[in-house]
Design a protein around this motif. Structure first.
Motif, short mmCIF file in Angstrom:
data_model
loop_
_atom_site.label_atom_id
_atom_site.label_comp_id
_atom_site.label_asym_id
_atom_site.label_seq_id
_atom_site.Cartn_x
_atom_site.Cartn_y
_atom_site.Cartn_z
N THR A 179 0.83 -1.21 0.00
CA THR A 179 0.00 0.00 0.00
C THR A 179 0.87 1.26 0.00
O THR A 179 0.62 2.19 -0.77
CB THR A 179 -0.92 0.01 1.24
OG1 THR A 179 -1.65 -1.21 1.29
CG2 THR A 179 -1.90 1.17 1.18
N ASN A 180 1.89 1.28 0.84
CA ASN A 180 2.77 2.45 0.89
C ASN A 180 3.59 2.59 -0.39
O ASN A 180 3.83 3.70 -0.86
CB ASN A 180 3.69 2.37 2.12
CG ASN A 180 2.92 2.66 3.39
OD1 ASN A 180 2.01 3.46 3.41
ND2 ASN A 180 3.29 1.96 4.47
N LEU A 181 4.01 1.49 -0.95
CA LEU A 181 4.75 1.53 -2.21
C LEU A 181 3.87 2.07 -3.33
O LEU A 181 4.32 2.89 -4.14
CB LEU A 181 5.27 0.12 -2.56
CG LEU A 181 6.09 0.00 -3.84
CD1 LEU A 181 7.35 0.87 -3.76
CD2 LEU A 181 6.46 -1.45 -4.09
N ALA A 182 2.61 1.64 -3.37
CA ALA A 182 1.68 2.14 -4.38
C ALA A 182 1.48 3.65 -4.22
O ALA A 182 1.49 4.40 -5.21
CB ALA A 182 0.34 1.41 -4.27
N ALA A 217 2.61 6.38 -7.07
CA ALA A 217 1.59 7.25 -7.65
C ALA A 217 1.97 8.71 -7.45
O ALA A 217 1.85 9.53 -8.37
CB ALA A 217 0.23 6.97 -7.00
N ARG A 218 2.46 9.04 -6.28
CA ARG A 218 2.83 10.43 -5.99
C ARG A 218 4.11 10.84 -6.73
O ARG A 218 4.20 11.94 -7.28
CB ARG A 218 3.01 10.60 -4.50
CG ARG A 218 3.31 12.01 -4.13
CD ARG A 218 2.97 12.30 -2.74
NE ARG A 218 3.29 13.71 -2.51
CZ ARG A 218 2.72 14.43 -1.64
NH1 ARG A 218 1.77 13.91 -0.90
NH2 ARG A 218 3.07 15.66 -1.46
N ASN A 224 3.24 10.63 -10.65
CA ASN A 224 1.98 11.23 -11.04
C ASN A 224 1.23 10.30 -12.01
O ASN A 224 0.75 10.74 -13.06
CB ASN A 224 2.19 12.61 -11.66
CG ASN A 224 0.91 13.42 -11.67
OD1 ASN A 224 0.00 13.16 -10.89
ND2 ASN A 224 0.84 14.40 -12.56
N GLN A 225 1.18 9.04 -11.65
CA GLN A 225 0.52 8.02 -12.46
C GLN A 225 -0.49 7.27 -11.61
O GLN A 225 -0.39 7.22 -10.38
CB GLN A 225 1.54 7.00 -13.00
CG GLN A 225 2.55 7.58 -13.95
CD GLN A 225 1.96 7.83 -15.31
OE1 GLN A 225 1.14 7.05 -15.79
NE2 GLN A 225 2.36 8.92 -15.92
N ARG A 226 -1.46 6.68 -12.29
CA ARG A 226 -2.42 5.82 -11.60
C ARG A 226 -1.79 4.48 -11.33
O ARG A 226 -1.11 3.92 -12.18
CB ARG A 226 -3.64 5.65 -12.49
CG ARG A 226 -4.85 5.21 -11.75
CD ARG A 226 -5.98 5.03 -12.69
NE ARG A 226 -6.35 3.63 -12.47
CZ ARG A 226 -7.15 2.95 -13.23
NH1 ARG A 226 -7.64 3.49 -14.30
NH2 ARG A 226 -7.43 1.72 -12.95
#
Length: 173
Positions: free
Chosen positions: A159-162, A166-167, A170-172
């Motif tokens: 979860t933290n890696l995702a 993403a941040r 700047n990708q989904r």
């Protein structure tokens, strides 16, 4: 002034046809898409190969073949002249599945059985456009996180890696 030859801009579409009803269908499609009328030429795959000696390859090339027996020779001559990025549509009156599969195996984008109408040509062009759009998409990257047993934090880490990916990009995710 320079004596260098003027660079020719490639057309988005070019057709070499001798079948009258199919020529009419190509003419209708050119009008609808507002493409130049000089994109339609009298002839076949051999005529196209001769034309492409002195002209740039279009984005999409529609050529007519005279028969299944003549197709290998005609398409080999064409392959030597056409840009590898050009999508080639072949049309003719050969109505055999084995011929169609051979065309697909050698890299022909589509085959139209003559006579065809403007709607069938537009469908073939749309399929080529859709296939090109799919090919230009970046393939997804998969990152897996696995724990040896429950409670070691693999869910929290994934979860933290995702969130971080993403941040940061700047990708989904």
């Amino acid at each position: 002034m320079s004596d260098a030859p003027k660079l020719l801009k490639p057309l988005p579409f070019l057709a070499f046809m001798s079948d009258a009803p199919s020529r009419q269908a190509v003419g209708e499609m050119l009008s609808e898409k507002d493409w130049p009328k000089d994109a339609l030429h009298e002839g076949n795959a051999e005529t196209a190969a001769n034309y492409l000696k002195d002209h740039p390859s279009p984005g999409i090339l529609l050529v007519e073949i005279s028969s299944a027996e003549a197709a290998p020779k005609q398409l080999d001559a064409l392959a030597a002249k056409v840009d590898p990025k050009t999508k080639v549509i072949v049309c003719g009156n050969v109505n055999e599945f084995s011929f169609f599969t051979w065309l697909m195996d050698i890299g022909i984008a589509s085959y139209l059985l003559e006579p065809f109408d403007a709607d069938k040509l537009k469908i073939a062009l749309d399929k080529i456009r859709d296939a090109s759009a799919d090919a230009n998409q970046t393939p997804a990257t998969v990152i897996g996180v696995m724990g040896a047993r429950g409670g070691v934090g693999s869910t929290m880490l994934s979860t933290n890696l995702a969130w971080l990916l993403a941040r940061s990009f700047n990708q989904r995710v």
